[in-house]
Design an enzyme around this catalytic site. Sequence first.
Site: not given
Length: 263
Positions: A186, A190, A193, A196-197
Amino acid sequence: MNKQLLILSNDLLSEYLEKAPKGLNHAFEALKDAEISTDSFSFYTSVSSVYSSKIEGEAMELDSYVKHKKFGIEFSPDFTRKIDDLYDAYTFAKVNELNKETIAQAHSLLSKNILTKNRQGTYRTQNMYVSTPDGRIEYVAASPFELEAEMEKFYTDLTLLLKTEMSIEEAFFYASMIHLVFVKIHPWNDGNGRSARLIEKWFLAEKLGDKAWFIQSEKMYYDHHRTYYSNIRLLGLEYSMLDYKNALAFLLMLPSSIQIGRN
């Protein structure tokens, strides 16, 4: 693999290869772009951007976004700008090699309307507690004191994997592991996610070619978002105590999404 990975565990690779769906290569080769796509509009980039954003709580539906992006139908900027930014990051990834510098640049693009300029593409400097949209704590991320060292291990492994010949099943395995390890570290304030995708699919495109961009993995993760979060949570709450031996359920999610891409 002759050289030892530093952070991207391959302990589960043999078990993964036994349990991965058969015919993955055939299904991948059958992927093709949508007829609605043009030189200036990508339907599957829209799918990726919308559903990856919906996982993070954005309300835009795919049909509305396609009308906005392809046909210029106007919505409130607050409704579209974060998805537009993510669309730009995917578009950037399609024409750039995957590495430390381009990942930071992609994050700057996707976080344009999420973070202040000085925090875009820059590691966080405070502790991070990650929660689900309904307020449950998922895990405690890597501390800021170890974050840079962990990311250097991540990028060392990524560089090695990009240079390593592998089967399509191995490519899917490592793409998912890259996704999982990145989320667990992480590194950003912000947009972790979303990053990462994107990186997961970017890695597949580097290893397998442009058809990877047609995989609807983000939609699958959204459609099964409770399972997605649950499988991430299986590794443990504290970064220092993560057990990647519990990662198999998460790793097997990605190849299941290729069936969606054939519809």
